[in-house]
Scaffold this active site. Structure first.
Site, PDB file in Angstrom:
ATOM      1  N   GLU A 178     -37.170 -12.819  33.531  1.00 47.91           N
ATOM      2  CA  GLU A 178     -38.113 -11.722  33.327  1.00 47.91           C
ATOM      3  C   GLU A 178     -38.543 -11.112  34.657  1.00 47.91           C
ATOM      4  O   GLU A 178     -38.653  -9.883  34.785  1.00 47.91           O
ATOM      5  CB  GLU A 178     -39.347 -12.227  32.569  1.00 47.91           C
ATOM      6  CG  GLU A 178     -39.034 -12.788  31.197  1.00 47.91           C
ATOM      7  CD  GLU A 178     -38.824 -14.293  31.192  1.00 47.91           C
ATOM      8  OE1 GLU A 178     -39.266 -14.946  30.239  1.00 47.91           O
ATOM      9  OE2 GLU A 178     -38.206 -14.806  32.157  1.00 47.91           O
ATOM     10  N   ARG A 199     -20.032 -32.045  35.002  1.00 47.00           N
ATOM     11  CA  ARG A 199     -20.832 -32.899  35.888  1.00 47.00           C
ATOM     12  C   ARG A 199     -21.949 -32.101  36.554  1.00 47.00           C
ATOM     13  O   ARG A 199     -23.059 -32.617  36.734  1.00 47.00           O
ATOM     14  CB  ARG A 199     -19.947 -33.522  36.965  1.00 47.00           C
ATOM     15  CG  ARG A 199     -19.034 -34.622  36.469  1.00 47.00           C
ATOM     16  CD  ARG A 199     -18.268 -35.240  37.628  1.00 47.00           C
ATOM     17  NE  ARG A 199     -17.343 -36.269  37.179  1.00 47.00           N
ATOM     18  CZ  ARG A 199     -16.522 -36.930  37.982  1.00 47.00           C
ATOM     19  NH1 ARG A 199     -16.522 -36.664  39.291  1.00 47.00           N
ATOM     20  NH2 ARG A 199     -15.703 -37.849  37.499  1.00 47.00           N
ATOM     21  N   ARG A 208     -17.462 -31.797  42.164  1.00 46.65           N
ATOM     22  CA  ARG A 208     -16.812 -31.091  43.266  1.00 46.65           C
ATOM     23  C   ARG A 208     -16.652 -29.632  42.871  1.00 46.65           C
ATOM     24  O   ARG A 208     -16.284 -29.346  41.726  1.00 46.65           O
ATOM     25  CB  ARG A 208     -15.451 -31.722  43.595  1.00 46.65           C
ATOM     26  CG  ARG A 208     -15.570 -33.110  44.171  1.00 46.65           C
ATOM     27  CD  ARG A 208     -14.235 -33.606  44.732  1.00 46.65           C
ATOM     28  NE  ARG A 208     -13.220 -33.736  43.688  1.00 46.65           N
ATOM     29  CZ  ARG A 208     -13.006 -34.826  42.979  1.00 46.65           C
ATOM     30  NH1 ARG A 208     -13.756 -35.894  43.157  1.00 46.65           N
ATOM     31  NH2 ARG A 208     -12.067 -34.861  42.057  1.00 46.65           N
ATOM     32  N   PRO A 231     -12.273 -45.808  26.693  1.00 48.33           N
ATOM     33  CA  PRO A 231     -12.291 -45.814  25.228  1.00 48.33           C
ATOM     34  C   PRO A 231     -13.352 -46.705  24.612  1.00 48.33           C
ATOM     35  O   PRO A 231     -13.913 -46.363  23.575  1.00 48.33           O
ATOM     36  CB  PRO A 231     -10.878 -46.283  24.868  1.00 48.33           C
ATOM     37  CG  PRO A 231     -10.312 -46.902  26.107  1.00 48.33           C
ATOM     38  CD  PRO A 231     -10.962 -46.182  27.240  1.00 48.33           C
ATOM     39  N   SER A 280     -18.279 -46.701  21.504  1.00 45.98           N
ATOM     40  CA  SER A 280     -19.623 -47.237  21.245  1.00 45.98           C
ATOM     41  C   SER A 280     -20.613 -46.111  20.953  1.00 45.98           C
ATOM     42  O   SER A 280     -21.425 -46.210  20.025  1.00 45.98           O
ATOM     43  CB  SER A 280     -20.109 -48.054  22.443  1.00 45.98           C
ATOM     44  OG  SER A 280     -19.302 -49.190  22.645  1.00 45.98           O
TER      45      SER A 280
END
Length: 395
Positions: free
Chosen positions: A54, A191, A214, A306, A311
């Site tokens: 704004e 990331r 990176r 994996p 999980s």
């Protein structure tokens, strides 16, 4: 034909997207100011800690020599009314004497939650909400969830072959990547927007990763390792770079006591060690997410192998899934897959607002889970609004 109000709000949404990956954990916001059917100012939140959309739009009016008095502002998120890193946007809007403010969605955060809208209305400014609401909430879903629930947004990311393998059975450094360089470059975008990046100890032992975005610029996410038995090597890259970016090791209390010498050396290297109590065979992931919540982490990127990914899927903790699919069939050369066979189709994790992008010959598929839609109050729709930028019929 798109009506003028929708057209201007969609322009504001397009501006807001330019701030993605630069403003987190703040929201990406865009703003357009219109007077006499002419755009007199545009702005977006450019970087964390910088002026809000704004303010930038009002300054754009000033640079063009146009008085915004009586104009209509189209903004993708409720203007702030509190003192933060910058002054409240509501004060600037009132001082500019705008006539009307169109707000796509309310900010659910405790310090906002309609207070900015009430303040503007109290000053005699007309305010309307809800135009392009779904698109605005999709744009800032991690921010919306954290504001509404206090829990961080969980993104699961992995790369796999066409036949679902996420690793080679064996191989050296040259064989470690399934996805191509373009896909890996895009993964660093994830990331950059995250407050924390998580892997399991098996990934640390096998790959010895840095886990930093990176190019290395801007904020650095907390690097989290699930290491229940405290197996991390003291010479690994993570523990050698604690001054570059913080490291948090999540281990069982019993293991920390048994390996107190190693625990002390980990702490001396600058990492933080969080010991969790015996969960009696239950998942420790909820404890971890509570820990991150208490640290103000609003977005977690899970890059684990994996076992870790499975999980999070099993516990139904994922909000967003991002999969890079390489045009390779590993067959017997392949290692593990993510979750193994599903007993019932009803157990499958369905994705909504699915988007696909191409990176060379790789395909990146992203989507939101039903859990994420519910927590962010986003309706289920029949196609991907993020890709098309339009509103369709709700189911």
């Amino acid at each position: 034909m798109v009506d003028p109000d929708t057209k201007y709000m969609q322009m504001a949404l397009k501006l807001a997207r330019r701030g993605l990956d630069s403003v987190e954990p703040n929201p990406a916001v865009g703003c357009v100011i219109v007077k006499a059917n002419q755009i007199i100012g545009k702005g977006w939140h450019r970087k964390f800690g910088g002026p809000h959309a704004e303010i930038n739009a009002l300054e754009d009016c000033s640079s063009l020599g146009v008085n915004p008095r009586g104009a209509t502002m189209y903004v993708t998120l409720e203007p702030c009314s509190h003192e933060g890193k910058t002054g409240p946007c509501t004060r600037a809007i009132m001082m500019a004497a705008l006539g009307k403010v169109m707000v796509a969605t309310v900010d659910p955060s405790e310090h906002a939650d309609g207070k900015g809208i009430e303040q503007l209305r109290g000053a005699g400014i007309q305010v309307e909400t809800g135009l392009c609401r779904t698109e605005a909430r999709l744009l800032n879903a991690p921010f919306i969830k954290f504001g509404a629930t206090g829990q961080c947004w969980v993104t699961l990311k992995w790369a796999q072959s066409i036949d679902g393998k996420v690793a080679r059975a064996q191989g050296g450094e040259a064989d470690r990547w399934i996805s191509n360089a373009l896909s890996r470059k895009d993964a660093h975008r994830l990331r950059r927007r995250a407050g924390a990046v998580l892997v399991g100890i098996n990934t640390v032992l096998a790959d010895d990763p840095f886990l930093v975005p990176r190019p290395r610029k801007g904020k650095r996410p907390i690097r989290v390792v699930l290491d229940s038995s405290l197996r991390i090597r003291l010479t690994c890259r993570l523990l050698r770079t604690t001054k570059t970016s913080p490291v948090l090791i999540f281990a069982r209390q019993e293991s920390v006591l048994e390996k107190s010498g190693i625990a002390d050396r980990i702490i001396k290297k600058g990492a933080e060690l969080v010991a969790y109590p015996d969960t009696h065979g239950q998942s420790n992931l909820h404890l971890l997410l509570d820990e991150l919540r208490d640290r103000g982490v609003s977005e977690l990127l899970v890059e684990g192998g994996p076992t870790v990914i499975a999980s999070f899927l099993k516990e139904r903790l994922a909000d967003e899934i991002c999969v890079y699919i390489a045009p390779k069939i590993l067959a017997q050369e392949g290692g593990a897959d993510i979750a193994g066979p599903i007993a019932e189709l009803s157990e499958a994790v369905g994705l909504h607002y699915v988007d696909t992008k191409r990176f060379g010959d790789d395909i990146c598929l992203t989507g939101l889970t039903k859990k994420a839609l519910a927590e962010c109050d986003i309706p289920t729709r029949s196609w991907d609004l993020r890709a098309q930028g339009i509103t369709g019929t709700e189911r």
